[in-house]
Design a protein around this motif. Structure first.
Motif, PDB file in Angstrom:
ATOM      1  N   THR A  26     -13.406 -16.376  -3.343  1.00  0.00           N
ATOM      2  CA  THR A  26     -12.516 -15.232  -3.502  1.00  0.00           C
ATOM      3  C   THR A  26     -12.407 -14.473  -2.195  1.00  0.00           C
ATOM      4  OG1 THR A  26     -13.188 -15.012  -5.828  1.00  0.00           O
ATOM      5  CG2 THR A  26     -12.084 -13.123  -4.822  1.00  0.00           C
ATOM      6  N   ALA A  27     -11.175 -14.259  -1.714  1.00  0.00           N
ATOM      7  CA  ALA A  27     -10.957 -13.545  -0.456  1.00  0.00           C
ATOM      8  C   ALA A  27     -11.557 -12.146  -0.533  1.00  0.00           C
ATOM      9  CB  ALA A  27      -9.467 -13.459  -0.148  1.00  0.00           C
ATOM     10  N   THR A  28     -12.055 -11.647   0.590  1.00  0.00           N
ATOM     11  CA  THR A  28     -12.682 -10.325   0.613  1.00  0.00           C
ATOM     12  C   THR A  28     -11.731  -9.244   0.104  1.00  0.00           C
ATOM     13  OG1 THR A  28     -12.016 -10.115   2.941  1.00  0.00           O
ATOM     14  CG2 THR A  28     -14.258 -10.893   2.504  1.00  0.00           C
ATOM     15  N   ARG A  29     -10.436  -9.374   0.381  1.00  0.00           N
ATOM     16  CA  ARG A  29      -9.476  -8.338  -0.011  1.00  0.00           C
ATOM     17  C   ARG A  29      -9.234  -8.299  -1.513  1.00  0.00           C
ATOM     18  NH1 ARG A  29      -6.860 -12.516   2.365  1.00  0.00           N
ATOM     19  NH2 ARG A  29      -5.101 -13.499   1.282  1.00  0.00           N
ATOM     20  N   SER A  30      -9.720  -9.325  -2.217  1.00  0.00           N
ATOM     21  CA  SER A  30      -9.479  -9.407  -3.665  1.00  0.00           C
ATOM     22  C   SER A  30     -10.739  -9.173  -4.482  1.00  0.00           C
ATOM     23  CB  SER A  30      -8.912 -10.794  -4.013  1.00  0.00           C
ATOM     24  OG  SER A  30      -7.715 -11.043  -3.314  1.00  0.00           O
ATOM     25  N   GLN A  31     -11.802  -8.741  -3.851  1.00  0.00           N
ATOM     26  CA  GLN A  31     -13.081  -8.662  -4.552  1.00  0.00           C
ATOM     27  C   GLN A  31     -13.387  -7.306  -5.172  1.00  0.00           C
ATOM     28  OE1 GLN A  31     -16.428 -10.167  -2.283  1.00  0.00           O
ATOM     29  NE2 GLN A  31     -15.234 -11.885  -1.481  1.00  0.00           N
ATOM     30  N   VAL A  32     -12.758  -6.240  -4.661  1.00  0.00           N
ATOM     31  CA  VAL A  32     -13.110  -4.897  -5.132  1.00  0.00           C
ATOM     32  C   VAL A  32     -11.904  -4.239  -5.796  1.00  0.00           C
ATOM     33  CG1 VAL A  32     -13.873  -2.598  -4.440  1.00  0.00           C
ATOM     34  CG2 VAL A  32     -14.870  -4.618  -3.353  1.00  0.00           C
ATOM     35  N   SER A  33     -12.027  -3.959  -7.079  1.00  0.00           N
ATOM     36  CA  SER A  33     -10.965  -3.274  -7.812  1.00  0.00           C
ATOM     37  C   SER A  33     -10.795  -1.864  -7.250  1.00  0.00           C
ATOM     38  CB  SER A  33     -11.325  -3.203  -9.293  1.00  0.00           C
ATOM     39  OG  SER A  33     -10.361  -2.473 -10.019  1.00  0.00           O
ATOM     40  N   GLY A  34      -9.533  -1.481  -7.008  1.00  0.00           N
ATOM     41  CA  GLY A  34      -9.258  -0.150  -6.489  1.00  0.00           C
ATOM     42  C   GLY A  34      -9.223  -0.068  -4.971  1.00  0.00           C
ATOM     43  N   SER A  35      -9.523  -1.182  -4.289  1.00  0.00           N
ATOM     44  CA  SER A  35      -9.414  -1.151  -2.836  1.00  0.00           C
ATOM     45  C   SER A  35      -7.942  -1.030  -2.450  1.00  0.00           C
ATOM     46  CB  SER A  35     -10.050  -2.393  -2.212  1.00  0.00           C
ATOM     47  OG  SER A  35      -9.413  -3.580  -2.655  1.00  0.00           O
ATOM     48  N   LYS A  36      -7.678  -0.287  -1.391  1.00  0.00           N
ATOM     49  CA  LYS A  36      -6.294   0.036  -1.030  1.00  0.00           C
ATOM     50  C   LYS A  36      -5.688  -1.073  -0.185  1.00  0.00           C
ATOM     51  CE  LYS A  36      -3.330   3.709   0.840  1.00  0.00           C
ATOM     52  NZ  LYS A  36      -2.481   3.701  -0.365  1.00  0.00           N
ATOM     53  N   SER A  37      -4.468  -1.474  -0.541  1.00  0.00           N
ATOM     54  CA  SER A  37      -3.749  -2.518   0.178  1.00  0.00           C
ATOM     55  C   SER A  37      -2.952  -1.917   1.327  1.00  0.00           C
ATOM     56  CB  SER A  37      -2.801  -3.243  -0.786  1.00  0.00           C
ATOM     57  OG  SER A  37      -2.022  -4.191  -0.101  1.00  0.00           O
ATOM     58  N   PHE A  38      -2.986  -2.606   2.495  1.00  0.00           N
ATOM     59  CA  PHE A  38      -2.222  -2.207   3.667  1.00  0.00           C
ATOM     60  C   PHE A  38      -1.414  -3.402   4.158  1.00  0.00           C
ATOM     61  CE2 PHE A  38      -5.815   0.738   3.622  1.00  0.00           C
ATOM     62  CZ  PHE A  38      -5.173   1.960   3.778  1.00  0.00           C
ATOM     63  N   ASN A  39      -0.164  -3.133   4.550  1.00  0.00           N
ATOM     64  CA  ASN A  39       0.785  -4.199   4.859  1.00  0.00           C
ATOM     65  C   ASN A  39       0.688  -4.632   6.327  1.00  0.00           C
ATOM     66  OD1 ASN A  39       2.899  -5.980   5.011  1.00  0.00           O
ATOM     67  ND2 ASN A  39       4.418  -4.604   4.134  1.00  0.00           N
ATOM     68  N   GLY A  40      -0.232  -5.548   6.587  1.00  0.00           N
ATOM     69  CA  GLY A  40      -0.347  -6.126   7.924  1.00  0.00           C
ATOM     70  C   GLY A  40      -1.121  -5.263   8.891  1.00  0.00           C
ATOM     71  N   GLY A  41      -2.426  -5.132   8.702  1.00  0.00           N
ATOM     72  CA  GLY A  41      -3.259  -4.329   9.587  1.00  0.00           C
ATOM     73  C   GLY A  41      -3.251  -4.851  11.009  1.00  0.00           C
ATOM     74  N   GLU A  42      -3.131  -3.953  11.977  1.00  0.00           N
ATOM     75  CA  GLU A  42      -3.081  -4.330  13.399  1.00  0.00           C
ATOM     76  C   GLU A  42      -4.109  -3.532  14.198  1.00  0.00           C
ATOM     77  OE1 GLU A  42      -1.309  -6.637  15.073  1.00  0.00           O
ATOM     78  OE2 GLU A  42      -0.314  -7.452  13.315  1.00  0.00           O
ATOM     79  N   GLY A  43      -3.651  -2.708  15.150  1.00  0.00           N
ATOM     80  CA  GLY A  43      -4.562  -2.024  16.055  1.00  0.00           C
ATOM     81  C   GLY A  43      -5.397  -0.964  15.369  1.00  0.00           C
ATOM     82  N   CYS A  44      -6.518  -0.608  16.029  1.00  0.00           N
ATOM     83  CA  CYS A  44      -7.454   0.362  15.455  1.00  0.00           C
ATOM     84  C   CYS A  44      -8.111   1.139  16.595  1.00  0.00           C
ATOM     85  CB  CYS A  44      -8.507  -0.383  14.636  1.00  0.00           C
ATOM     86  SG  CYS A  44      -9.566   0.646  13.611  1.00  0.00           S
ATOM     87  N   HIS A  45      -8.238   2.459  16.422  1.00  0.00           N
ATOM     88  CA  HIS A  45      -8.814   3.307  17.472  1.00  0.00           C
ATOM     89  C   HIS A  45      -9.581   4.452  16.836  1.00  0.00           C
ATOM     90  CE1 HIS A  45      -9.245   5.499  21.217  1.00  0.00           C
ATOM     91  NE2 HIS A  45      -8.683   6.558  20.663  1.00  0.00           N
ATOM     92  N   TYR A  46     -10.787   4.714  17.371  1.00  0.00           N
ATOM     93  CA  TYR A  46     -11.615   5.831  16.882  1.00  0.00           C
ATOM     94  C   TYR A  46     -11.801   6.873  17.974  1.00  0.00           C
ATOM     95  CZ  TYR A  46     -15.657   8.659  15.768  1.00  0.00           C
ATOM     96  OH  TYR A  46     -16.480   9.734  15.548  1.00  0.00           O
ATOM     97  N   ALA A  47     -11.761   8.163  17.592  1.00  0.00           N
ATOM     98  CA  ALA A  47     -12.139   9.262  18.471  1.00  0.00           C
ATOM     99  C   ALA A  47     -12.350  10.512  17.631  1.00  0.00           C
ATOM    100  CB  ALA A  47     -11.063   9.531  19.531  1.00  0.00           C
ATOM    101  N   ASP A  48     -13.428  11.233  17.902  1.00  0.00           N
ATOM    102  CA  ASP A  48     -13.653  12.571  17.334  1.00  0.00           C
ATOM    103  C   ASP A  48     -13.449  12.649  15.823  1.00  0.00           C
ATOM    104  OD1 ASP A  48     -14.188  13.328  19.897  1.00  0.00           O
ATOM    105  OD2 ASP A  48     -12.285  14.369  20.221  1.00  0.00           O
ATOM    106  N   ASP A  49     -14.253  11.900  15.085  1.00  0.00           N
ATOM    107  CA  ASP A  49     -14.244  11.963  13.616  1.00  0.00           C
ATOM    108  C   ASP A  49     -12.931  11.527  12.988  1.00  0.00           C
ATOM    109  OD1 ASP A  49     -16.888  12.817  13.375  1.00  0.00           O
ATOM    110  OD2 ASP A  49     -16.340  14.936  13.538  1.00  0.00           O
ATOM    111  N   THR A  50     -12.157  10.740  13.719  1.00  0.00           N
ATOM    112  CA  THR A  50     -10.881  10.241  13.215  1.00  0.00           C
ATOM    113  C   THR A  50     -10.735   8.782  13.610  1.00  0.00           C
ATOM    114  OG1 THR A  50      -9.917  12.435  13.580  1.00  0.00           O
ATOM    115  CG2 THR A  50      -8.390  10.637  13.147  1.00  0.00           C
TER     116      THR A  50
END
Length: 385
Positions: free
Chosen positions: A238-262
């Motif tokens: 079972t794919a990781t994205r299908s294992q947890v009921s209620g997990s939020k779906s996002f349409n094509g995740g790409e870049g990611c950046h963290y700074a200052d609690d965000t």
């Protein structure tokens, strides 16, 4: 970056913040980024490299796919993708992935304090479709495979053999961002029904063991969120994205950046930039191309994202007008640069050097439209402090 966290606190006030979630969810906390003139002024004419920049900024070509990096013996990889910069004494190292299959991997270029190339080397080989990734606080580069049940590889720009980090889950990895406050690594998934994850290492600084979690939230574009453990990070059967009921779906995740609690991440399927406010476990839209006014949205084909020392976000386009757009802390968006004559390419790997006065990025397929035509650039200029 203060961004909307400050605006939210000042506008809503302490009394409103105490309201139950059911009332708060329907309240518009802050509009996503809107069009505004660039703080750097309008773009000039295309320079000798085909790049349109504001006054005071200049570009140079650092490397070309299939050619030796000037001053070194390394042949630069095809399809340059996600990247990051690492401080190296008075100089720095720029790392870049290769989004080809088979082969993949990543390479690194070392610069001196004047920005001149000193050396270059491969730091990862024999992998598949290494798209984006992320830098860790302990100066390693997480190179992510964008394939079904792909791995994250921890690589060592300063020397050392790359290591496969299976505990971080097997899925179509895209980007990663380290949060030294909560001691977790955020991960995006490039699927039309992808999820947003975080990896909680058993020991911070050691990614060999830990817990993979997925974001759980409602179907709206703002609200509160929580985290749930992924029962089987291996993702089979079972794919990781299908294992947890209620997990939020996002349409094509790409870049990611963290700074200052965000943490910010992009989704290419709906041209959005999402913002997670980690101090209070809420999420909202930082950009949505369907909600921009006045005029047309400047940013489409949202992809890699990075931040400047001054708190501005820089988001690269996969296609679109081949632009890097900037979003200021007061939620104003404008075009920072445009590449002309490369309409069959995409912009990848934006990253600032430690001083914040040089921005590195690539055109993955260059003027040829082929993965063998990649070009890696550097733009230098008076970036906002």
């Amino acid at each position: 970056m203060k961004r909307r966290n400050f605006l939210r606190a000042s506008v809503l006030g302490a009394g409103t913040m105490a309201l139950p979630f059911t009332l708060w969810e329907g309240t518009a906390l802050a509009a996503p980024a809107q069009n505004a003139p660039s703080p750097y002024g309008p773009l000039g004419s295309a320079d000798a490299n085909g790049i349109l920049l504001p006054a005071g900024f200049t570009s140079q070509v650092i490397a070309r796919s299939g050619q030796t990096v000037p001053g070194t013996t390394l042949t630069w990889h095809n399809a340059p993708d996600g990247g990051a910069c690492f401080a190296d004494g008075a100089g720095w190292i720029y790392v870049s992935n290769s989004e080809i299959n088979p082969g993949g991997g990543a390479s690194a270029i070392r610069f001196n304090s004047a920005g001149a190339v000193q050396s270059a080397q491969r730091i990862l080989t024999g992998t598949r479709t290494n798209c984006a990734g992320g830098k860790t606080p302990w100066n390693t580069w997480l190179s992510c495979e964008e394939v079904s049940r792909g791995f994250v590889y921890e690589t060592y720009p300063f020397g050392g053999a790359a290591v496969q980090r299976a505990a971080m889950g097997r899925f179509k990895h895209e980007a990663a961002a380290a949060d030294p406050v909560r001691r977790v690594i955020y991960l995006t998934e490039d699927e039309t029904n992808g999820r947003f994850y975080r990896f909680v290492p058993t020991t911070w600084g050691n990614l060999s063991a830990g817990t993979l979690q997925v974001l759980v939230a409602g179907s709206s574009t703002s609200g509160s969120f929580s985290w749930a453990n992924v029962p089987d990070p291996d993702g089979s059967p079972t794919a990781t994205r299908s294992q947890v009921s209620g997990s939020k779906s996002f349409n094509g995740g790409e870049g990611c950046h963290y700074a200052d609690d965000t943490v910010w991440f992009t989704t290419k399927g709906d041209n959005r930039l999402w913002q997670l406010n980690l101090a209070n476990n809420t999420y909202e839209l930082a950009y949505d191309d369907s909600l921009v006014s006045p005029g047309s949205p400047p940013l489409t084909g949202v992809d890699n994202v990075t931040g400047s020392t001054g708190g501005d976000l820089y988001v690269a386009e996969d296609g679109g007008n081949m632009e890097i757009c900037m979003i200021t802390p007061n939620d104003q968006i404008s075009v920072f640069l445009r590449i002309s004559g490369q309409g069959s390419s995409e912009i990848t790997g934006p990253a600032f050097n430690p001083a914040g006065n040089r921005l590195y990025f690539s055109s993955q397929r260059g003027t040829s439209g082929s993965s063998s035509g990649g070009i890696t650039y550097c733009v230098t200029g008076p970036f906002r402090p």
